[in-house]
Design a protein around this motif. Structure first.
Motif, short mmCIF file in Angstrom:
data_model
loop_
_atom_site.label_atom_id
_atom_site.label_comp_id
_atom_site.label_asym_id
_atom_site.label_seq_id
_atom_site.Cartn_x
_atom_site.Cartn_y
_atom_site.Cartn_z
N PRO A 169 -3.87 54.68 -57.12
CA PRO A 169 -5.53 54.82 -57.08
C PRO A 169 -6.05 55.34 -58.32
CG PRO A 169 -4.96 55.31 -55.00
CD PRO A 169 -3.57 55.35 -55.84
N GLU A 186 -7.70 52.82 -61.17
CA GLU A 186 -8.92 52.20 -60.86
C GLU A 186 -10.33 53.16 -60.53
OE1 GLU A 186 -11.01 49.25 -57.60
OE2 GLU A 186 -9.07 49.52 -57.60
N GLN A 187 -9.73 54.36 -59.92
CA GLN A 187 -10.93 55.30 -59.54
C GLN A 187 -11.05 56.50 -60.37
OE1 GLN A 187 -9.53 56.91 -55.83
NE2 GLN A 187 -9.54 54.68 -54.78
N ARG A 188 -10.08 56.87 -61.26
CA ARG A 188 -10.22 58.09 -62.16
C ARG A 188 -10.18 57.79 -63.80
NH1 ARG A 188 -12.43 62.08 -63.68
NH2 ARG A 188 -11.93 64.01 -63.43
N GLN A 234 -13.45 57.21 -66.05
CA GLN A 234 -14.17 58.42 -66.32
C GLN A 234 -13.21 59.16 -67.60
OE1 GLN A 234 -14.79 61.03 -62.53
NE2 GLN A 234 -14.63 58.88 -61.42
#
Length: 223
Positions: free
Chosen positions: A16, A19-21, A24
């Motif tokens: 994950p 895609e998620q971190r 940023q």
């Protein structure tokens, strides 16, 4: 186009984090005025070279070498032509020589990755000249997910220093080999890294579990 190319991650791409971190972190790096290391195409080199099912041994580092020309995406490793050796790596070789009677000829440890040793830093980038300068970007989320992915079967974990030991706190010592000691840096190597014999102890465990020993020095002779 992403700042940090990661098309060669294979099975790791399902984590994950990407895609998620990662977006940023990329945004933070794009706003960073200082050059960062290693070069962007090498940031995920350790994962690209060692797929999950191939990993037998995990060595966790801290962050990349902050000296330009040294870091190339593998914990404790440096480009083959780097001289003198980075100080932590010099101490690793000193312990390996004492433990096995041999050590590599250059600073390049990528041959270990080809034998199933994941050389992963817990922070994957560093501003040039500023050790620890990216420790707050969130790279540790990736480390946590990598270790969770590797919890599917027993492996050996070489944990040098408090940061590595904290990152791998959730690794079950009943199922895995966990060898914890001081970090090989000049500031701490004499506090328990020297004399810990991690290389021979890892090979004893691997062979006891019907796996191949690691040729730590990339040379003929003692493993």
């Amino acid at each position: 186009m992403t700042l940090l190319p990661h098309s060669g991650l294979g099975a790791w791409a399902a984590l994950p984090f990407f895609e998620q971190r990662l977006p940023q972190i990329e945004a933070r790096l794009e706003s960073e005025e200082r050059p960062f290391l290693p070069p962007a195409p090498q940031v995920f080199a350790a994962l690209e070279r060692s797929q999950p099912d191939d990993v037998e041994v995990v060595i966790l580092g801290q962050d990349p070498y902050p000296t330009p020309g040294h870091a190339h995406g593998f914990a404790f490793s440096a480009a083959a032509d780097v001289r003198p050796l980075p100080r932590s790596l010099a101490n690793i070789y000193k312990e390996m020589q004492a433990d096995l009677g041999v050590c590599p000829d250059t600073a390049d440890l990528r041959f270990l990755a080809d034998q199933g040793v994941l050389l992963l830093n817990t922070v994957l980038s560093v501003p040039a000249g500023d050790a620890g300068g990216h420790r707050l970007l969130g790279w540790q989320d990736l480390t946590s997910q990598v270790l969770q992915r590797l919890s599917d079967r027993p492996r050996a974990y070489l944990l040098w220093g408090a940061q590595a030991q904290k990152a791998a706190a959730g690794v079950d010592p009943a199922d895995n080999l966990k060898l914890a000691s001081a970090h090989p840096s000049p500031l701490s190597a004499r506090r328990g890294f020297f004399g810990s014999r991690p290389f021979s102890r890892t090979n004893v465990w691997l062979q006891a579990n019907d796996r191949n020993a690691i040729n730590w020095a990339n040379q003929r002779g003692k493993l």
